[in-house]
Design a protein around this motif. Structure first.
Motif, mmCIF file in Angstrom:
data_model
loop_
_atom_site.group_PDB
_atom_site.id
_atom_site.type_symbol
_atom_site.label_atom_id
_atom_site.label_comp_id
_atom_site.label_asym_id
_atom_site.label_seq_id
_atom_site.Cartn_x
_atom_site.Cartn_y
_atom_site.Cartn_z
ATOM 1 N N THR A 161 0.825 -1.201 0.000
ATOM 2 C CA THR A 161 0.000 0.000 0.000
ATOM 3 C C THR A 161 0.866 1.260 0.000
ATOM 4 O OG1 THR A 161 -1.762 -1.150 1.190
ATOM 5 C CG2 THR A 161 -1.797 1.261 1.234
ATOM 6 N N GLN A 162 1.930 1.270 0.785
ATOM 7 C CA GLN A 162 2.815 2.432 0.840
ATOM 8 C C GLN A 162 3.488 2.676 -0.508
ATOM 9 O OE1 GLN A 162 5.949 2.167 3.736
ATOM 10 N NE2 GLN A 162 6.318 4.375 3.738
ATOM 11 N N ASP A 163 3.979 1.610 -1.124
ATOM 12 C CA ASP A 163 4.616 1.748 -2.435
ATOM 13 C C ASP A 163 3.601 2.167 -3.496
ATOM 14 O OD1 ASP A 163 7.109 1.115 -1.513
ATOM 15 O OD2 ASP A 163 6.955 -1.027 -2.000
ATOM 16 N N PRO A 222 -7.548 16.425 -15.125
ATOM 17 C CA PRO A 222 -6.790 15.268 -15.611
ATOM 18 C C PRO A 222 -7.697 14.066 -15.828
ATOM 19 C CG PRO A 222 -6.476 15.541 -13.243
ATOM 20 C CD PRO A 222 -7.266 16.731 -13.706
ATOM 21 N N PRO A 223 -7.246 13.102 -16.638
ATOM 22 C CA PRO A 223 -8.044 11.892 -16.858
ATOM 23 C C PRO A 223 -8.259 11.119 -15.562
ATOM 24 C CG PRO A 223 -6.284 12.067 -18.465
ATOM 25 C CD PRO A 223 -6.027 13.116 -17.435
ATOM 26 N N ARG A 224 -9.314 10.350 -15.522
ATOM 27 C CA ARG A 224 -9.604 9.505 -14.373
ATOM 28 C C ARG A 224 -8.579 8.382 -14.309
ATOM 29 N NH1 ARG A 224 -10.586 6.662 -10.365
ATOM 30 N NH2 ARG A 224 -12.645 6.157 -9.587
ATOM 31 N N VAL A 225 -8.087 8.103 -13.114
ATOM 32 C CA VAL A 225 -7.136 7.007 -12.906
ATOM 33 C C VAL A 225 -7.824 5.904 -12.106
ATOM 34 C CG1 VAL A 225 -4.911 6.324 -11.954
ATOM 35 C CG2 VAL A 225 -5.188 8.612 -12.914
ATOM 36 N N TYR A 226 -7.775 4.684 -12.617
ATOM 37 C CA TYR A 226 -8.332 3.529 -11.905
ATOM 38 C C TYR A 226 -7.190 2.672 -11.388
ATOM 39 C CZ TYR A 226 -12.856 4.738 -13.909
ATOM 40 O OH TYR A 226 -14.001 5.399 -14.258
ATOM 41 N N VAL A 227 -7.260 2.304 -10.117
ATOM 42 C CA VAL A 227 -6.202 1.529 -9.474
ATOM 43 C C VAL A 227 -6.779 0.199 -9.010
ATOM 44 C CG1 VAL A 227 -4.479 1.508 -7.632
ATOM 45 C CG2 VAL A 227 -5.151 3.690 -8.668
ATOM 46 N N SER A 228 -6.337 -0.898 -9.645
ATOM 47 C CA SER A 228 -6.820 -2.217 -9.248
ATOM 48 C C SER A 228 -5.986 -3.274 -9.951
ATOM 49 C CB SER A 228 -8.311 -2.378 -9.593
ATOM 50 O OG SER A 228 -8.823 -3.569 -9.027
ATOM 51 N N LEU A 251 -10.380 -0.918 -1.693
ATOM 52 C CA LEU A 251 -10.182 0.115 -2.711
ATOM 53 C C LEU A 251 -10.187 -0.492 -4.101
ATOM 54 C CD1 LEU A 251 -9.332 2.956 -3.725
ATOM 55 C CD2 LEU A 251 -6.958 2.257 -3.319
ATOM 56 N N PHE A 252 -9.468 -1.603 -4.292
ATOM 57 C CA PHE A 252 -9.399 -2.238 -5.602
ATOM 58 C C PHE A 252 -10.792 -2.655 -6.076
ATOM 59 C CE2 PHE A 252 -4.940 -3.884 -4.253
ATOM 60 C CZ PHE A 252 -4.441 -2.600 -4.415
ATOM 61 N N LYS A 267 -13.745 -1.352 -5.237
ATOM 62 C CA LYS A 267 -14.530 -0.177 -5.608
ATOM 63 C C LYS A 267 -14.052 0.424 -6.931
ATOM 64 C CE LYS A 267 -15.860 1.234 -0.902
ATOM 65 N NZ LYS A 267 -15.740 2.273 0.144
ATOM 66 N N GLU A 268 -12.743 0.448 -7.122
ATOM 67 C CA GLU A 268 -12.190 0.992 -8.361
ATOM 68 C C GLU A 268 -12.610 0.154 -9.561
ATOM 69 O OE1 GLU A 268 -9.316 3.830 -8.811
ATOM 70 O OE2 GLU A 268 -11.181 4.215 -7.749
ATOM 71 N N GLU A 269 -12.607 -1.152 -9.371
ATOM 72 C CA GLU A 269 -12.983 -2.046 -10.461
ATOM 73 C C GLU A 269 -14.444 -1.858 -10.844
ATOM 74 O OE1 GLU A 269 -13.353 -6.814 -11.095
ATOM 75 O OE2 GLU A 269 -11.578 -6.062 -10.050
ATOM 76 N N ILE A 270 -15.303 -1.782 -9.846
ATOM 77 C CA ILE A 270 -16.729 -1.575 -10.116
ATOM 78 C C ILE A 270 -16.941 -0.233 -10.815
ATOM 79 C CG2 ILE A 270 -18.978 -1.196 -9.037
ATOM 80 C CD1 ILE A 270 -18.128 -3.215 -6.876
ATOM 81 N N SER A 271 -16.214 0.789 -10.376
ATOM 82 C CA SER A 271 -16.338 2.113 -10.961
ATOM 83 C C SER A 271 -15.913 2.107 -12.429
ATOM 84 C CB SER A 271 -15.489 3.114 -10.174
ATOM 85 O OG SER A 271 -15.614 4.412 -10.702
ATOM 86 N N LEU A 272 -14.817 1.411 -12.740
ATOM 87 C CA LEU A 272 -14.371 1.341 -14.131
ATOM 88 C C LEU A 272 -15.382 0.608 -15.001
ATOM 89 C CD1 LEU A 272 -10.949 0.770 -15.641
ATOM 90 C CD2 LEU A 272 -12.702 -0.895 -16.194
#
Length: 424
Positions: free
Chosen positions: A225-227, A248-254, A269-270, A272-277
């Motif tokens: 998580t820190q990295d 800026p463009p939307r960034v999805y992290v997963s 977080l992953f 929620k990000e996946e569902i959002s994408l």
């Protein structure tokens, strides 16, 4: 056939009729497609209007090699563990442009066959040569999502490879797909954030299409998580000089694959990000008809402005032309300094014309360099008792018919991308 699909087909037919009867005639009369301005005509001066109406939404995957583009496509289509999944691996595996479309049965199609079939929207790719066609492959499969969208996988960016080593015009090919993409997924790996010449060139080619770009920080559970927080900041730091926009463009992290997330990572977080994408992707599919109508209306506005400008150039030319004048010298003076003749300023007094929609003056120097002013007729000449005036038809379409068609749309996407959170 579902009610929504039937409605979409009917709306597409109406949009095609509007284009052919009200927009296309002025396009041809004033050679709009020869206006050498990329944002108007696209690559090679080819109008995108007709293909925009008839084609499905295109989702384009770009990014460095081995960042998970092919794995992400397998995941969205639910192909993991099947005989149809795209090949993946740690080394640069995708050297082809893979176009995935709907078909009655699974089959692969060679690029040369795709280019030879004029009924396909990919036949213009033949102009990029045999070297490219050997790296183009089509895949058809009976998947409901592909009834509504076309997916394109691309070769990974390898920064230490020169373009001539690819054997085809890589940037021009990418531009062709970028021009036609409704959504562009630019995929990165947390361990590969190098920004080099090829990536910088791609961002220059995507200028003006920032609203369609989505940055994907894939394989996010491969670092702590820190990295991940540091990588996220580094991604924005690297991209900031390349995307010069206010928002800026939307960034999805997963991590977009079916494996369970690694322990001690930001799993919530992953998820929620996946569902959002996935909702983002579904929204593009659902809005395809509205996007087509909006695009054609904007295209119609540009054609109208072009016709008004050519008409104004003609008027200034005839006003200045005398009995003993040299026609070439007369028009050259107008083309070199259109402001002296209020060419562009006079257009702004017309209704529904914004100064932000006006083309560059230099574009018309090039345009009239290959299209003599004497080859055009004034707008008043394009009127008849039976057919009316071409300009009035186009203005009616822009002001009334297309907005009415837009207000009648009731979208509905029946098929959603497959994933671990949305069961089919």
């Amino acid at each position: 056939m579902s009610l929504s699909l039937t409605f979409t087909i009917a709306a597409t037919k109406k949009l095609l009729n509007i284009y052919h009867t009200a927009i296309r005639p002025l396009e041809q009369a004033y050679k709009y497609n020869e206006l050498r301005q990329h944002e108007v005509t696209g690559t090679y001066g080819e109008t995108l209007a007709l293909s925009a109406i008839t084609s499905k939404p295109m989702v384009l995957f770009l990014g460095p090699w081995s960042v998970g583009k092919s794995s992400m496509i397998n995941y969205l289509l639910g192909l993991h563990g099947t005989s149809q999944e795209l090949y993946t691996g740690a080394e640069p595996t995708t050297s082809e442009y893979t176009v995935i479309t709907h078909g009655e049965k699974f089959r692969t199609i060679e690029g040369i066959v795709m280019a030879a079939d004029s009924s396909r929207s990919f036949s213009p790719l033949e102009r990029f040569g045999q070297g490219f066609l050997e790296r183009l492959v089509g895949i058809e499969m009976p998947h409901k999502l592909l009834e509504r969208v076309t997916i394109v996988d691309t070769p990974g960016i390898i920064e230490n490879r020169k373009q001539q080593e690819r054997g085809y015009p890589y940037n021009e090919v990418c531009q062709w797909f970028i021009d036609r993409a409704d959504l562009i997924f630019l995929v990165f790996d947390p361990t590969k954030l190098d920004v080099g010449g090829e990536l910088e060139m791609l961002f220059r080619q995507m200028k003006g299409r920032e609203s369609q770009i989505r940055l994907i920080l894939n394989k996010a559970d491969s670092v702590s998580t820190q990295d991940l927080m540091r990588v996220y900041g580094a991604l924005f730091w690297s991209m900031a000089p390349l995307i010069n926009v206010t928002e800026p463009p939307r960034v999805y992290v997963s991590s977009f694959w079916p494996q369970v997330y690694a322990v001690d990572t930001s799993q919530q977080l992953f998820r929620k990000e996946e569902i959002s994408l996935l909702e983002d992707l579904s929204q593009v599919i659902e809005n395809q008809m509205e996007n087509k109508i909006a695009f054609i209306r904007q295209h119609g506005i540009r054609v109208r402005i072009h016709a008004l400008l050519v008409d104004r150039y003609l008027q200034a030319y005839y006003d200045k032309l005398g009995w003993f004048s040299d026609p070439h010298e007369v028009f050259q003076d107008i083309a070199d300094d259109p402001d002296k003749y209020y060419i562009f300023k006079s257009i702004l007094v017309k209704t529904n014309v914004s100064k932000f929609d006006l083309p560059d003056k230099e574009a018309y120097q090039d345009f009239f360099g290959v299209n003599p002013i004497s080859s055009f007729k004034q707008l008043s000449s394009h009127c008849s008792w039976t057919g009316g005036c071409l300009l009035e038809k186009l203005e009616k379409v822009i002001s009334h018919e297309l907005p009415a068609l837009l207000s009648s749309i009731n979208p509905g996407c029946e098929e959603k991308p497959k994933n671990r959170w949305r069961k089919q």
